[in-house]
Design an enzyme around this catalytic site. Structure first.
Site, short mmCIF file in Angstrom:
data_model
loop_
_atom_site.label_atom_id
_atom_site.label_comp_id
_atom_site.label_asym_id
_atom_site.label_seq_id
_atom_site.Cartn_x
_atom_site.Cartn_y
_atom_site.Cartn_z
N ALA A 33 0.97 -1.27 -0.01
CA ALA A 33 -0.18 -0.09 0.01
C ALA A 33 0.68 1.52 0.15
O ALA A 33 0.84 2.03 0.90
CB ALA A 33 -0.89 0.12 0.95
N GLY A 37 5.40 8.45 1.30
CA GLY A 37 6.17 8.30 2.34
C GLY A 37 7.32 7.33 2.03
O GLY A 37 8.77 7.22 2.27
N HIS A 38 6.81 6.03 1.51
CA HIS A 38 7.78 4.95 1.00
C HIS A 38 8.42 5.37 -0.28
O HIS A 38 9.54 5.14 -0.24
CB HIS A 38 6.80 3.87 0.62
CG HIS A 38 5.73 2.96 1.54
ND1 HIS A 38 4.55 3.35 1.31
CD2 HIS A 38 6.16 2.51 2.83
CE1 HIS A 38 3.83 2.64 2.72
NE2 HIS A 38 5.00 2.06 3.43
N GLN A 62 2.36 -9.23 13.34
CA GLN A 62 2.57 -7.90 14.00
C GLN A 62 1.10 -7.30 13.89
O GLN A 62 0.80 -6.19 14.50
CB GLN A 62 3.38 -6.94 13.39
CG GLN A 62 3.10 -6.34 11.88
CD GLN A 62 4.12 -5.58 11.28
OE1 GLN A 62 5.12 -6.34 10.86
NE2 GLN A 62 3.96 -4.44 11.23
N GLU A 148 10.58 7.63 10.05
CA GLU A 148 10.58 8.17 11.58
C GLU A 148 9.03 8.33 12.13
O GLU A 148 8.95 8.46 13.29
CB GLU A 148 11.22 9.47 11.73
CG GLU A 148 12.48 9.40 11.52
CD GLU A 148 13.36 10.97 11.41
OE1 GLU A 148 12.92 11.89 11.54
OE2 GLU A 148 14.59 11.03 11.51
N ASP A 150 7.25 6.10 12.36
CA ASP A 150 7.12 4.85 13.19
C ASP A 150 8.22 4.80 14.31
O ASP A 150 9.11 4.11 14.22
CB ASP A 150 6.91 3.66 12.64
CG ASP A 150 5.82 3.24 11.85
OD1 ASP A 150 4.54 3.55 12.30
OD2 ASP A 150 5.97 3.37 10.61
N GLN A 153 9.36 2.02 16.54
CA GLN A 153 9.54 0.92 15.70
C GLN A 153 11.11 1.13 15.19
O GLN A 153 12.10 0.22 15.46
CB GLN A 153 8.96 0.95 14.55
CG GLN A 153 9.35 -0.03 13.44
CD GLN A 153 8.46 -0.20 12.07
OE1 GLN A 153 7.48 -1.13 12.30
NE2 GLN A 153 8.54 0.32 11.02
N ARG A 187 -3.17 3.62 6.29
CA ARG A 187 -4.38 3.58 7.07
C ARG A 187 -5.27 5.16 6.78
O ARG A 187 -6.34 4.98 6.93
CB ARG A 187 -4.02 3.60 8.64
CG ARG A 187 -3.85 2.52 8.93
CD ARG A 187 -3.21 2.33 10.47
NE ARG A 187 -2.27 1.26 10.64
CZ ARG A 187 -2.84 -0.04 10.93
NH1 ARG A 187 -3.94 -0.34 11.25
NH2 ARG A 187 -1.80 -0.86 11.24
O1 PAF Z 1 6.77 -0.32 8.90
C1 PAF Z 1 6.33 -1.45 8.46
O2 PAF Z 1 5.68 -1.24 7.45
C2 PAF Z 1 6.32 -2.76 9.23
O3 PAF Z 1 6.26 -2.49 10.47
C3 PAF Z 1 7.67 -3.42 8.53
C4 PAF Z 1 9.19 -2.37 9.29
C5 PAF Z 1 7.78 -3.66 7.10
C6 PAF Z 1 7.64 -4.83 9.04
O4 PAF Z 1 6.61 -5.50 8.85
#
Ligand code: PAF
Length: 255
Positions: A33, A37-38, A62, A148, A150, A153, A187
Site C-alpha cells: 500500500a 512516504g515509502h 504484528q 521516523e 514509526d 519501531q 491507514r
Molecule cells: O513499518 C512497516 O511497514 C512494518 O512494520 C515493517 C517494518 C515492514 C515490518 O513488517
C-alpha cells in the site's frame, strides 16, 4: 526493475549472482500500500546504493486484531508501478516460507517495546522485530531505510541491530506529510472525507500543546479517542482513533 521474487531460492540465486557481487544494497521493508512516504525511502535508497531491494509482506505476526490484518490493503500492481523507477528487485514472500517454524522462534525486547504502541498492541513489536530480522537475513543489505513516523519501531530496530551485531546500517528518514500536516499512512485511505479533514488536527494539536497532558486533553476536546500521548527524549509520541481508524504520529519538541 529486474524482478519480482515470491520464492526464496529464486531471490537467493539473484542475490548471490555475479551481477550483485560487491554491489552496495539498500533495502526498504514495507507491508505494501505504498505512498509518497515509502517513495521517499526508495528515492533515498536509490541515491545511496548500487542496488535497491523493496519487500512487500503483510506480516501477520504484528497484527493483534484479525480484522485489521484481513482489511489491510494489498494493491500489488499499483505498488510495483510506484516502485519500478527506484528498485532492482522486489521480494513478495509467502507467509508459509517466512514462518515455517510456526512462529516458535521470535525476537522479544523487554523494555521500550512494552510502552506506547506495545502497551496498546501486545505482541506487536515481537512480530515487527522477528520479521525485520528475517528480512535482513534474507536480503543482506548494507543499509535499511525506515520512516521516523514509526519512531518507536525505528528505535527498536536500531536496538536489535546493535544487540545482535547485525552488519547493516539503519537509516531513519523524516516523516512525509500531506499539505495539511497529516502524516502519510496506508491507514489514511480508510478515513471518510470528513474523518480525513478531522485527522489533520491530530499533528497540529500535538505541535501546539505545551506538554503531553494538555495535548491529550486538547485532542479529547476535539473528538479524538486518545490511546496515549507522551513526551520522551525530545519527541512527543501519540496514537489516537478517529473515524474508526487508528493513527500514530510524533513531533519533535522545540523544533
Ligand atoms: O513499518 C512497516 O511497514 C512494518 O512494520 C515493517 C517494518 C515492514 C515490518 O513488517
Amino acid at each position: 526493475m529486474n524482478g519480482v521474487y515470491r520464492e526464496l531460492p529464486a531471490w537467493r540465486a539473484c542475490r548471490d549472482s555475479a551481477d550483485w557481487a560487491g554491489a552496495s544494497i539498500g533495502f526498504v521493508p514495507t507491508m505494501g500500500a505504498l505512498h509518497a512516504g515509502h517513495e521517499a525511502l526508495l528515492k533515498r535508497a536509490r541515491a545511496e546504493n548500487d542496488r535497491v531491494v523493496l519487500s512487500i509482506f503483510v506480516n501477520p505476526t504484528q497484527f493483534n486484531d484479525p480484522n485489521d490484518l484481513a482489511n489491510y490493503p494489498r494493491p500489488l500492481e499499483a505498488d510495483l508501478a510506484l516502485a519500478a523507477p527506484y528498485v532492482d528487485a522486489v521480494l513478495v514472500p509467502e507467509v508459509a516460507d517466512f514462518y515455517r517454524d510456526g512462529y516458535r522462534f521470535r525476537v522479544t525486547e523487554s523494555e521500550l517495546s512494552r510502552r506506547w504502541e506495545g502497551s496498546h498492541r501486545p505482541g506487536h513489536f515481537d512480530g515487527v522485530l522477528t520479521v525485520v530480522l528475517k528480512l535482513l537475513n534474507v536480503v543482506r543489505p548494507q543499509r535499511a531505510y525506515f520512516g521516523e513516523k514509526d519512531w518507536q519501531q525505528l528505535q527498536l530496530v536500531r536496538g536489535m541491530v546493535e544487540a545482535f551485531l547485525l552488519p547493516v546500517e539503519i537509516i531513519g528518514c523524516p516523516t512525509v506529510r500531506d499539505t495539511d500536516g497529516l502524516a502519510l499512512s496506508s491507514r489514511n485511505q480508510r478515513l471518510s472525507l470528513l474523518g480525513r479533514c478531522h485527522a489533520a488536527e491530530f499533528p497540529q494539536t500535538l505541535r501546539n500543546a505545551r506538554d503531553a497532558a494538555s495535548a491529550a486533553a486538547n485532542l479529547k476536546v476535539r473528538g479524538f479517542d486518545v490511546d496515549y500521548v507522551d513526551d520522551y527524549e525530545g519527541v512527543r509520541l501519540a496514537a489516537v482513533r478517529v473515524d474508526g481508524v487508528r493513527l500514530i504520529d510524533n513531533v519533535r519538541l522545540n523544533a
